[in-house]
Design a protein around this motif. Structure first.
Motif, PDB file in Angstrom:
ATOM      1  N   LEU A  59      -1.891  10.327  -2.956  1.00  0.00           N
ATOM      2  CA  LEU A  59      -2.715   9.119  -3.015  1.00  0.00           C
ATOM      3  C   LEU A  59      -3.108   8.751  -4.433  1.00  0.00           C
ATOM      4  O   LEU A  59      -3.279   7.572  -4.751  1.00  0.00           O
ATOM      5  N   LEU A  60      -3.251   9.757  -5.302  1.00  0.00           N
ATOM      6  CA  LEU A  60      -3.687   9.499  -6.677  1.00  0.00           C
ATOM      7  C   LEU A  60      -2.540   9.520  -7.674  1.00  0.00           C
ATOM      8  O   LEU A  60      -2.726   9.149  -8.835  1.00  0.00           O
ATOM      9  N   GLY A  61      -1.371   9.959  -7.254  1.00  0.00           N
ATOM     10  CA  GLY A  61      -0.232   9.996  -8.155  1.00  0.00           C
ATOM     11  C   GLY A  61      -0.417  10.938  -9.316  1.00  0.00           C
ATOM     12  O   GLY A  61       0.031  10.675 -10.430  1.00  0.00           O
ATOM     13  N   LEU A  62      -1.079  12.062  -9.058  1.00  0.00           N
ATOM     14  CA  LEU A  62      -1.383  13.035 -10.103  1.00  0.00           C
ATOM     15  C   LEU A  62      -1.009  14.440  -9.654  1.00  0.00           C
ATOM     16  O   LEU A  62      -0.797  14.691  -8.465  1.00  0.00           O
ATOM     17  N   LYS A 103     -19.086   3.937   5.901  1.00  0.00           N
ATOM     18  CA  LYS A 103     -19.711   2.658   6.223  1.00  0.00           C
ATOM     19  C   LYS A 103     -18.732   1.556   5.877  1.00  0.00           C
ATOM     20  O   LYS A 103     -17.809   1.757   5.087  1.00  0.00           O
ATOM     21  N   PRO A 104     -18.902   0.371   6.445  1.00  0.00           N
ATOM     22  CA  PRO A 104     -17.981  -0.723   6.119  1.00  0.00           C
ATOM     23  C   PRO A 104     -18.079  -1.091   4.654  1.00  0.00           C
ATOM     24  O   PRO A 104     -19.150  -1.029   4.049  1.00  0.00           O
ATOM     25  N   VAL A 105     -16.940  -1.461   4.082  1.00  0.00           N
ATOM     26  CA  VAL A 105     -16.911  -1.926   2.697  1.00  0.00           C
ATOM     27  C   VAL A 105     -16.147  -3.235   2.662  1.00  0.00           C
ATOM     28  O   VAL A 105     -15.375  -3.541   3.572  1.00  0.00           O
ATOM     29  N   PRO A 106     -16.343  -4.043   1.622  1.00  0.00           N
ATOM     30  CA  PRO A 106     -15.603  -5.303   1.513  1.00  0.00           C
ATOM     31  C   PRO A 106     -14.108  -5.053   1.532  1.00  0.00           C
ATOM     32  O   PRO A 106     -13.630  -4.072   0.956  1.00  0.00           O
ATOM     33  N   PRO A 107     -13.329  -5.892   2.200  1.00  0.00           N
ATOM     34  CA  PRO A 107     -11.886  -5.693   2.254  1.00  0.00           C
ATOM     35  C   PRO A 107     -11.273  -5.796   0.877  1.00  0.00           C
ATOM     36  O   PRO A 107     -11.706  -6.561   0.034  1.00  0.00           O
ATOM     37  N   SER A 108     -10.237  -4.996   0.660  1.00  0.00           N
ATOM     38  CA  SER A 108      -9.533  -4.993  -0.613  1.00  0.00           C
ATOM     39  C   SER A 108      -8.104  -5.406  -0.377  1.00  0.00           C
ATOM     40  O   SER A 108      -7.502  -5.034   0.624  1.00  0.00           O
ATOM     41  N   SER A 109      -7.540  -6.178  -1.291  1.00  0.00           N
ATOM     42  CA  SER A 109      -6.150  -6.581  -1.160  1.00  0.00           C
ATOM     43  C   SER A 109      -5.208  -5.424  -1.436  1.00  0.00           C
ATOM     44  O   SER A 109      -4.027  -5.504  -1.154  1.00  0.00           O
ATOM     45  N   VAL A 110      -5.696  -4.347  -2.022  1.00  0.00           N
ATOM     46  CA  VAL A 110      -4.848  -3.198  -2.318  1.00  0.00           C
ATOM     47  C   VAL A 110      -5.053  -2.093  -1.301  1.00  0.00           C
ATOM     48  O   VAL A 110      -4.118  -1.458  -0.855  1.00  0.00           O
ATOM     49  N   MET A 111      -6.290  -1.844  -0.892  1.00  0.00           N
ATOM     50  CA  MET A 111      -6.577  -0.688  -0.067  1.00  0.00           C
ATOM     51  C   MET A 111      -7.572  -1.013   1.035  1.00  0.00           C
ATOM     52  O   MET A 111      -8.542  -1.719   0.821  1.00  0.00           O
ATOM     53  N   THR A 112      -7.336  -0.503   2.217  1.00  0.00           N
ATOM     54  CA  THR A 112      -8.285  -0.559   3.305  1.00  0.00           C
ATOM     55  C   THR A 112      -8.360   0.824   3.911  1.00  0.00           C
ATOM     56  O   THR A 112      -7.483   1.659   3.699  1.00  0.00           O
ATOM     57  N   PHE A 113      -9.389   1.064   4.672  1.00  0.00           N
ATOM     58  CA  PHE A 113      -9.532   2.386   5.286  1.00  0.00           C
ATOM     59  C   PHE A 113      -8.313   2.721   6.148  1.00  0.00           C
ATOM     60  O   PHE A 113      -7.768   3.816   6.064  1.00  0.00           O
ATOM     61  N   ASP A 114      -7.902   1.796   6.981  1.00  0.00           N
ATOM     62  CA  ASP A 114      -6.795   2.076   7.885  1.00  0.00           C
ATOM     63  C   ASP A 114      -5.527   2.440   7.128  1.00  0.00           C
ATOM     64  O   ASP A 114      -4.804   3.360   7.500  1.00  0.00           O
ATOM     65  N   LEU A 115      -5.255   1.709   6.051  1.00  0.00           N
ATOM     66  CA  LEU A 115      -4.028   1.958   5.312  1.00  0.00           C
ATOM     67  C   LEU A 115      -4.080   3.274   4.563  1.00  0.00           C
ATOM     68  O   LEU A 115      -3.068   3.951   4.417  1.00  0.00           O
ATOM     69  N   VAL A 116      -5.233   3.643   4.068  1.00  0.00           N
ATOM     70  CA  VAL A 116      -5.345   4.936   3.414  1.00  0.00           C
ATOM     71  C   VAL A 116      -5.135   6.055   4.427  1.00  0.00           C
ATOM     72  O   VAL A 116      -4.402   7.008   4.196  1.00  0.00           O
ATOM     73  N   VAL A 117      -5.775   5.920   5.578  1.00  0.00           N
ATOM     74  CA  VAL A 117      -5.626   6.934   6.619  1.00  0.00           C
ATOM     75  C   VAL A 117      -4.177   7.016   7.068  1.00  0.00           C
ATOM     76  O   VAL A 117      -3.619   8.108   7.223  1.00  0.00           O
ATOM     77  N   ASN A 118      -3.525   5.864   7.275  1.00  0.00           N
ATOM     78  CA  ASN A 118      -2.145   5.864   7.741  1.00  0.00           C
ATOM     79  C   ASN A 118      -1.182   6.418   6.714  1.00  0.00           C
ATOM     80  O   ASN A 118      -0.088   6.867   7.059  1.00  0.00           O
ATOM     81  N   ARG A 136       0.833  -1.207   0.000  1.00  0.00           N
ATOM     82  CA  ARG A 136       0.000   0.000   0.000  1.00  0.00           C
ATOM     83  C   ARG A 136       0.867   1.257   0.000  1.00  0.00           C
ATOM     84  O   ARG A 136       0.541   2.266   0.617  1.00  0.00           O
ATOM     85  N   ASN A 137       1.980   1.179  -0.686  1.00  0.00           N
ATOM     86  CA  ASN A 137       2.862   2.332  -0.811  1.00  0.00           C
ATOM     87  C   ASN A 137       2.487   3.045  -2.107  1.00  0.00           C
ATOM     88  O   ASN A 137       2.940   2.683  -3.187  1.00  0.00           O
ATOM     89  N   TYR A 138       1.638   4.044  -1.994  1.00  0.00           N
ATOM     90  CA  TYR A 138       1.039   4.666  -3.169  1.00  0.00           C
ATOM     91  C   TYR A 138       2.070   5.337  -4.066  1.00  0.00           C
ATOM     92  O   TYR A 138       2.072   5.136  -5.286  1.00  0.00           O
ATOM     93  N   GLU A 139       2.941   6.124  -3.478  1.00  0.00           N
ATOM     94  CA  GLU A 139       3.925   6.838  -4.297  1.00  0.00           C
ATOM     95  C   GLU A 139       4.837   5.861  -5.021  1.00  0.00           C
ATOM     96  O   GLU A 139       5.156   6.057  -6.204  1.00  0.00           O
ATOM     97  N   ASN A 140       5.289   4.807  -4.331  1.00  0.00           N
ATOM     98  CA  ASN A 140       6.144   3.811  -4.978  1.00  0.00           C
ATOM     99  C   ASN A 140       5.390   3.036  -6.050  1.00  0.00           C
ATOM    100  O   ASN A 140       5.960   2.663  -7.088  1.00  0.00           O
ATOM    101  N   THR A 141       4.114   2.790  -5.811  1.00  0.00           N
ATOM    102  CA  THR A 141       3.320   2.062  -6.805  1.00  0.00           C
ATOM    103  C   THR A 141       3.276   2.838  -8.115  1.00  0.00           C
ATOM    104  O   THR A 141       3.495   2.270  -9.197  1.00  0.00           O
ATOM    105  N   TYR A 142       3.000   4.127  -8.041  1.00  0.00           N
ATOM    106  CA  TYR A 142       2.947   4.935  -9.262  1.00  0.00           C
ATOM    107  C   TYR A 142       4.321   5.028  -9.921  1.00  0.00           C
ATOM    108  O   TYR A 142       4.434   4.967 -11.153  1.00  0.00           O
ATOM    109  N   ASN A 170     -10.101   3.075  -7.515  1.00  0.00           N
ATOM    110  CA  ASN A 170     -10.351   2.454  -6.222  1.00  0.00           C
ATOM    111  C   ASN A 170      -9.889   3.340  -5.072  1.00  0.00           C
ATOM    112  O   ASN A 170     -10.560   3.449  -4.036  1.00  0.00           O
ATOM    113  N   THR A 171      -8.745   3.982  -5.264  1.00  0.00           N
ATOM    114  CA  THR A 171      -8.226   4.860  -4.223  1.00  0.00           C
ATOM    115  C   THR A 171      -9.147   6.043  -4.004  1.00  0.00           C
ATOM    116  O   THR A 171      -9.459   6.411  -2.858  1.00  0.00           O
ATOM    117  N   PHE A 172      -9.599   6.652  -5.088  1.00  0.00           N
ATOM    118  CA  PHE A 172     -10.481   7.822  -4.961  1.00  0.00           C
ATOM    119  C   PHE A 172     -11.791   7.447  -4.278  1.00  0.00           C
ATOM    120  O   PHE A 172     -12.298   8.181  -3.421  1.00  0.00           O
TER     121      PHE A 172
END
Length: 272
Positions: free
Chosen positions: A209-212, A249-264, A145-151, A189-191
Motif C-alpha cells: 500500500l505504501l510502496g516501500l 469514522k466517515p471521512v470525505p470521499p477522495s478521488s484517489v482512495m476510499t475505505f472500500d478500495l483500500v480494503v479491497n 487505485r492500483n497502488y503497486e502500479n502507481t508507484y 493519504n494512504t497511511f
C-alpha cells in the motif's frame, strides 16, 4: 506508382531537438535570402508555419519551475490553466512545458478529474509524445487505485525525466520534483486512510500500500506510534479499540482512495 507513407511526427528527444533546431535554421535562412520574397514572380512554395524559438509555453515555464521548487501547487495550476486555455499554437510539443507540471500539480492535490481534462485537451500529435503517455499511465493507475502500479509508473516517469536525452533538462528537473511530491502526498493519504480502515495489518500488505520496503514501513509506523509484532508480522495502529477491517469514522470521499478500495486492495483478510 505507389506513394511513400507520410513521415511520422517526431517522438524521441533527439528528433524533437533536431526539429526545433532545423526550424530555427530554416527561418533564419529564409529571412536572409531575397529570392524567397513574397514579391517574387516564381512559384516558390510557401514554407509551413513553424513554432517560434520562444513561444508562450516556453516563456511561462520559468514561472512554473520556480513555483514547483516553492511547492506552490495552486500557483502552478492557476498559471498553467490560464495560459494553456488561452495560448496559441496548441499543437506545439512545447505545450508539454505547461501540461506536465499542471497534471502533476493536480495529482499532488489529489484532484484527478481536472488532471484528466488537461490531458484530454492535447491534440493527437502531442498526446502521442512519450511524456504524455507516461503522465496518462500514472494518472490511470491512480484513478484505478492500483497502488503497486502507481508507484511503479511514478518511478518510470521520474527516471524518464532524469535521462540525459530528455527534451528539456529544466522540464526534467521540474517533473522529477513534482513526481516526488506526488508520491509523498499519495503515501501520506494512504497511511492516514489505512490507520482508519484497519485495526491491524500485516507488514507485507502495508509495504504494498505504501510502496516501500520493510525498514521504511516500520520507521513510519514507529513514528506514528503503531505497534509491531515481529513474531507474526502484524502492525497495529495507535487506536487498538477498532474492529479489524472497519473504518473509525466517515471521512470525505477522495478521488484517489476510499475505505472500500483500500480494503479491497489487501489480498489477505486475516483477523488480527
Amino acid at each position: 506508382m505507389a506513394q511513400a507513407p507520410p513521415t511520422p511526427p517526431p517522438m524521441s528527444a533527439t528528433e524533437l531537438r533536431d526539429k526545433a533546431r532545423d526550424s530555427i535554421i530554416a527561418t533564419s535562412a529564409e529571412s536572409s535570402d531575397p529570392t524567397t520574397s513574397s514579391n517574387s514572380s516564381g512559384s516558390t512554395e510557401t514554407p509551413p508555419q513553424l513554432p517560434a524559438a520562444q513561444d508562450i509555453y516556453q516563456q511561462v515555464f520559468s514561472q512554473l519551475s520556480d513555483l514547483a521548487e516553492q511547492r506552490s501547487f495552486i500557483g502552478i495550476i492557476n498559471i498553467a490553466e490560464h495560459h494553456d486555455l488561452n495560448g496559441s499554437n496548441d499543437k506545439s510539443y512545447s505545450r508539454l512545458l505547461l501540461i506536465a507540471p499542471l497534471v502533476l500539480a493536480y495529482m499532488v492535490l489529489d484532484d484527478l478529474t481536472p488532471a484528466q481534462h488537461a490531458l484530454a485537451r492535447l491534440p493527437e500529435n502531442v498526446s502521442l509524445h512519450p511524456l504524455s503517455h507516461a503522465l496518462a499511465a500514472l494518472l490511470a493507475s491512480a484513478l484505478e487505485r492500483n497502488y503497486e502500479n502507481t508507484y511503479a509508473r511514478a518511478q518510470e516517469l521520474f527516471q524518464m525525466s532524469q535521462q540525459s536525452d530528455f527534451p528539456d533538462p529544466r522540464l526534467g528537473k521540474t517533473v522529477g520534483l513534482l513526481v516526488n511530491d506526488f508520491l509523498d502526498a499519495f503515501r501520506k493519504n494512504t497511511f492516514a486512510l489505512v490507520s482508519r480502515a484497519f485495526a491491524c495489518l500485516h507488514i507485507t500488505e502495508a509495504q504494498k500500500l505504501l510502496g516501500l520496503g520493510r525498514k521504511e514501513v516500520l520507521a513510519i509506523a514507529d513514528s506514528n506510534h503503531w505497534q509491531f509484532n515481529a513474531a507474526n508480522g502484524i502492525l497495529r495502529p495507535s487506536n487498538p479499540s477498532l474492529p479489524a477491517l472497519v473504518a473509525t469514522k466517515p471521512v470525505p470521499p477522495s478521488s484517489v482512495m476510499t475505505f472500500d478500495l483500500v480494503v479491497n486492495s489487501v489480498t489477505t483478510s486475516e483477523v488480527c
